[in-house]
Write an enzyme that holds these catalytic residues in place. Structure first.
Site, PDB file in Angstrom:
ATOM      1  N   HIS A 166     -29.840 -46.706 -49.638  1.00  0.00           N
ATOM      2  CA  HIS A 166     -28.034 -46.234 -48.375  1.00  0.00           C
ATOM      3  C   HIS A 166     -27.823 -45.396 -48.264  1.00  0.00           C
ATOM      4  CE1 HIS A 166     -27.432 -50.610 -51.094  1.00  0.00           C
ATOM      5  NE2 HIS A 166     -28.598 -50.859 -50.649  1.00  0.00           N
ATOM      6  N   GLU A 192     -25.229 -44.221 -48.591  1.00  0.00           N
ATOM      7  CA  GLU A 192     -24.408 -42.738 -49.263  1.00  0.00           C
ATOM      8  C   GLU A 192     -25.402 -42.218 -49.296  1.00  0.00           C
ATOM      9  OE1 GLU A 192     -23.823 -45.698 -49.052  1.00  0.00           O
ATOM     10  OE2 GLU A 192     -21.549 -46.473 -50.867  1.00  0.00           O
ATOM     11  N   ALA A 234     -23.514 -67.122 -19.633  1.00  0.00           N
ATOM     12  CA  ALA A 234     -22.656 -66.030 -18.869  1.00  0.00           C
ATOM     13  C   ALA A 234     -22.281 -67.225 -18.121  1.00  0.00           C
ATOM     14  CB  ALA A 234     -23.563 -65.439 -18.352  1.00  0.00           C
ATOM     15  N   SER A 245     -29.961 -70.381 -12.018  1.00  0.00           N
ATOM     16  CA  SER A 245     -28.427 -69.521 -12.774  1.00  0.00           C
ATOM     17  C   SER A 245     -29.225 -67.948 -13.017  1.00  0.00           C
ATOM     18  CB  SER A 245     -28.961 -70.187 -13.800  1.00  0.00           C
ATOM     19  OG  SER A 245     -30.002 -69.638 -15.062  1.00  0.00           O
ATOM     20  N   ARG A 269     -35.355 -56.778 -23.916  1.00  0.00           N
ATOM     21  CA  ARG A 269     -36.181 -55.553 -23.458  1.00  0.00           C
ATOM     22  C   ARG A 269     -35.169 -54.451 -22.994  1.00  0.00           C
ATOM     23  NH1 ARG A 269     -36.727 -60.941 -21.933  1.00  0.00           N
ATOM     24  NH2 ARG A 269     -35.895 -61.108 -19.870  1.00  0.00           N
ATOM     25  N   SER A 278     -35.923 -81.795 -31.014  1.00  0.00           N
ATOM     26  CA  SER A 278     -36.264 -83.055 -32.093  1.00  0.00           C
ATOM     27  C   SER A 278     -37.071 -83.668 -31.676  1.00  0.00           C
ATOM     28  CB  SER A 278     -34.374 -83.939 -32.199  1.00  0.00           C
ATOM     29  OG  SER A 278     -34.260 -83.947 -30.784  1.00  0.00           O
ATOM     30  N   SER A 304     -22.691 -79.636 -29.500  1.00  0.00           N
ATOM     31  CA  SER A 304     -23.121 -80.079 -30.585  1.00  0.00           C
ATOM     32  C   SER A 304     -23.337 -79.069 -32.141  1.00  0.00           C
ATOM     33  CB  SER A 304     -24.930 -80.629 -31.148  1.00  0.00           C
ATOM     34  OG  SER A 304     -24.842 -81.558 -29.657  1.00  0.00           O
TER      35      SER A 304
HETATM   36  C1  AOF Z   1     -27.560 -51.483 -47.332  1.00  0.00           C
HETATM   37  N1  AOF Z   1     -27.280 -50.329 -47.093  1.00  0.00           N
HETATM   38  O1  AOF Z   1     -26.431 -48.359 -47.155  1.00  0.00           O
HETATM   39  C2  AOF Z   1     -25.816 -49.861 -48.474  1.00  0.00           C
HETATM   40  C3  AOF Z   1     -25.820 -51.099 -48.671  1.00  0.00           C
HETATM   41  O2  AOF Z   1     -31.203 -54.346 -51.482  1.00  0.00           O
HETATM   42  P1  AOF Z   1     -30.473 -52.920 -52.180  1.00  0.00           P
HETATM   43  O3  AOF Z   1     -30.460 -51.903 -52.882  1.00  0.00           O
HETATM   44  O4  AOF Z   1     -30.528 -52.315 -50.537  1.00  0.00           O
HETATM   45  O5  AOF Z   1     -28.973 -53.623 -52.081  1.00  0.00           O
HETATM   46  C4  AOF Z   1     -28.451 -54.274 -50.773  1.00  0.00           C
HETATM   47  C5  AOF Z   1     -27.264 -54.385 -50.872  1.00  0.00           C
HETATM   48  O6  AOF Z   1     -26.278 -53.358 -51.555  1.00  0.00           O
HETATM   49  C6  AOF Z   1     -26.271 -54.870 -49.787  1.00  0.00           C
HETATM   50  O7  AOF Z   1     -26.115 -56.821 -49.920  1.00  0.00           O
HETATM   51  C7  AOF Z   1     -24.470 -54.694 -49.935  1.00  0.00           C
HETATM   52  O8  AOF Z   1     -24.491 -55.296 -51.134  1.00  0.00           O
HETATM   53  C8  AOF Z   1     -24.956 -53.154 -50.792  1.00  0.00           C
HETATM   54  N2  AOF Z   1     -24.874 -52.224 -49.810  1.00  0.00           N
HETATM   55  N3  AOF Z   1     -26.547 -51.940 -48.439  1.00  0.00           N
HETATM   56  O9  AOF Z   1     -28.352 -52.183 -47.811  1.00  0.00           O
HETATM   57  C9  AOF Z   1     -26.142 -49.749 -48.010  1.00  0.00           C
HETATM   58  N4  AOF Z   1     -24.008 -49.505 -48.439  1.00  0.00           N
HETATM   59 ZN    ZN Z   2     -25.763 -48.807 -52.183  1.00  0.00          ZN
END
Ligand code: AOF
Ligand code: ZN
Length: 372
Positions: free
Chosen positions: A54, A56, A158, A172, A211, A225, A305
Site C-alpha cells: 500500500h 503508506e 465524441a 465518423s 495506444r 444478444s 438502454s
Molecule cells: C490498496 N492500496 O495503497 C491502500 C489500500 O487486499 P489488500 O491488502 O491490497 O487491501 C486492499 C484494500 O486496502 C482496499 O480495498 C482498500 O480498502 C485498502 N487500502 N488498498 O490497494 C493502498 N491504502
Molecule cells: Zn493499507
C-alpha cells in the site's frame, strides 16, 4: 477548519503520486502518500500494482530518515485490516508517525472509519477530508465498486457542436483531434474494460486497444444478444490478447464454438423482454469477475438502454467545433427518448477541459427514476 496551504500542497503531491498506479491496481484504489517533517518531504510512495504494498508502506520504505514524529499525507484512509498485506495502521504506529492527513474516507466495509479511529485511539492526530473532492474523483471507480460490487460505468462519446456522432453516411473518423484522442487512450489505460454494442462492431470494426505509450489494454466487451459479431471482426481475430468478452443471450453451443475457438470468452446473460442483453445482470456478472470500471463507447441504442437500466455513473462528451447537419445523422443517445424535458436524465458537477480545439465536458449521472 480550512486546511493550511501546506496541507493542500502535500496532498496535491500525494494525489499526483496516486495517479501513477493508473491501470495497474484495479480493482483496488489509486493511493499516494507523502511523509513530511519540518516542511520537507522525507518519503514518498504510491500503490503501484494490484496486490503490492500500500502507498503508506511504500512511502515508509522510501523514507530517507527516521519518520518518527513526521506527518503522513495519504489520499485514502489507511487500512486497518489484514488483506493481501498487513494493516497500514500498524506500520504508522510502529514508525511513531505523529500526524496523519487523509483525503477520502475508505468505504471498504473492512475499513470504513476504523483506520482513523485506531490512529486516534493511539494518540495520532488525524485531519480528514483534505482535497476530498479531488481524492474521491480520482477513485470514483473504486468507491463505486467497493460499495455496489458492480463496475463504475462512464459513457463516452465524441460529437460535433450540433450533436452528431457521425455524418448521415455513417462516417465518423475523426470527429475530435489528436489531443482529445490522447485523453481517450489515457482513460482506456485506467479503466478495466471498454463496452460496445454489436452495431458498433459492424459499423466501425474497432480494435478498442490503448495506444498510450507504456499503457495497458482494457478488456474488450461486446454486447451481442443474438451472437451476430462477425468472426472476421478485428475484436475476434485479436481475441485473447487483449481479452475479448462477448456478452450474449445465445446459448446454442454450435454457434458459440467458433468464438471460443478464436479465443473469445462468452458470457451468458439473461435477456430482457425485448430480447436484449439484461444490462444490470451483465454488470453483476462483470463485477463478480473483478471488473471495477467500464468505458461505455456505445452506439446510441446501447447508450439509451444503459441509461434506462440505471447502470451509468458518469458521462464524458467530447465536443468538436464542427457541424455535420443531417436529419439522419446519428446522435449519442437514441432509443425512444424521454417524453418531456422534466423527464430528462439529470447530471451534476460538470467539468470542462480544453483539449486542442475540442472540449471535454464531464458530469456525474444523478440516480433518479426518470419519467419513461
Ligand atoms: C490498496 N492500496 O495503497 C491502500 C489500500 O487486499 P489488500 O491488502 O491490497 O487491501 C486492499 C484494500 O486496502 C482496499 O480495498 C482498500 O480498502 C485498502 N487500502 N488498498 O490497494 C493502498 N491504502
Ligand atoms: Zn493499507
Amino acid at each position: 477548519m480550512n486546511p493550511s496551504a501546506q496541507d493542500l500542497d502535500f496532498m496535491r503531491r500525494a494525489l499526483s503520486l496516486a495517479a501513477r498506479g493508473a491501470g495497474r491496481v484495479n480493482p483496488n484504489p489509486l493511493v499516494g502518500a507523502v511523509l513530511v517533517r519540518d516542511g520537507r518531504i522525507i518519503g514518498e510512495g504510491y500503490h503501484a500494482y494490484f496486490g503490492g504494498p500500500h502507498a503508506e508502506r511504500d512511502a515508509l520504505a522510501h523514507c530517507t530518515e527516521d519518520p518518527a514524529g513526521a506527518t503522513l499525507y495519504v489520499t485514502l484512509e489507511p487500512c486497518c485490516h489484514y488483506g493481501k498485506t498487513p494493516p497500514c495502521t500498524d506500520a504508522i504506529l510502529e514508525h511513531r508517525i505523529a500526524r496523519v492527513v487523509v483525503g477520502s474516507p475508505d468505504p471498504n466495509p473492512l475499513v470504513a472509519g476504523g483506520g482513523v479511529r485506531i490512529l486516534r485511539e493511539h494518540g495520532v492526530s488525524v485531519t480528514e477530508g483534505v482535497l476530498r473532492a479531488a481524492c474521491d474523483r480520482l477513485n470514483a471507480p473504486f468507491l463505486h465498486y467497493i460499495q455496489h460490487k458492480t463496475p463504475f460505468v462512464m459513457m463516452k462519446y465524441a460529437m460535433t457542436m450540433d450533436g452528431k456522432i457521425a455524418t448521415h453516411t455513417g462516417a465518423s473518423r475523426w470527429i475530435t483531434g489528436e489531443a482529445a484522442r490522447g485523453q481517450v487512450h489515457r482513460d482506456r489505460n485506467r479503466f478495466a474494460a471498454v463496452l460496445v454494442g454489436v452495431g458498433t462492431v459492424l459499423a466501425d470494426d474497432p480494435l478498442l486497444t490503448c495506444r498510450m505509450p507504456g499503457g495497458r489494454d482494457p478488456i474488450r466487451i461486446v454486447c451481442d444478444s443474438r451472437l451476430s459479431t462477425p468472426l472476421s471482426a478485428r475484436l475476434v481475430r485479436t481475441a485473447g490478447n487483449p481479452r475479448t468478452i462477448i456478452a450474449t443471450c445465445c446459448t446454442d453451443p454450435v454457434l458459440c464454438q467458433p468464438y471460443l475457438d478464436a479465443g473469445c470468452e462468452l458470457l451468458s446473460v439473461p435477456a430482457t423482454e425485448q430480447g436484449q442483453v439484461d444490462l444490470p445482470a451483465l454488470m453483476q456478472a462483470l463485477g463478480a469477475r473483478g471488473v471495477d470500471s467500464i468505458i461505455l463507447e456505445g452506439g446510441g441504442t446501447l447508450n439509451w438502454s444503459a441509461l434506462q437500466a440505471g447502470i451509468v455513473q458518469r458521462v464524458q462528451a467530447y465536443i468538436a467545433p464542427k457541424l455535420f447537419g443531417g436529419a439522419q445523422a446519428k446522435s449519442p443517445v437514441q432509443g425512444r427518448g424521454v417524453f418531456y424535458p422534466d423527464g430528462a436524465f439529470r447530471l451534476t458537477s460538470p467539468r470542462i477541459t480544453h483539449l486542442g480545439d475540442d472540449l471535454l465536458l464531464e458530469s456525474e449521472v444523478l440516480p433518479c427514476s426518470p419519467e419513461l
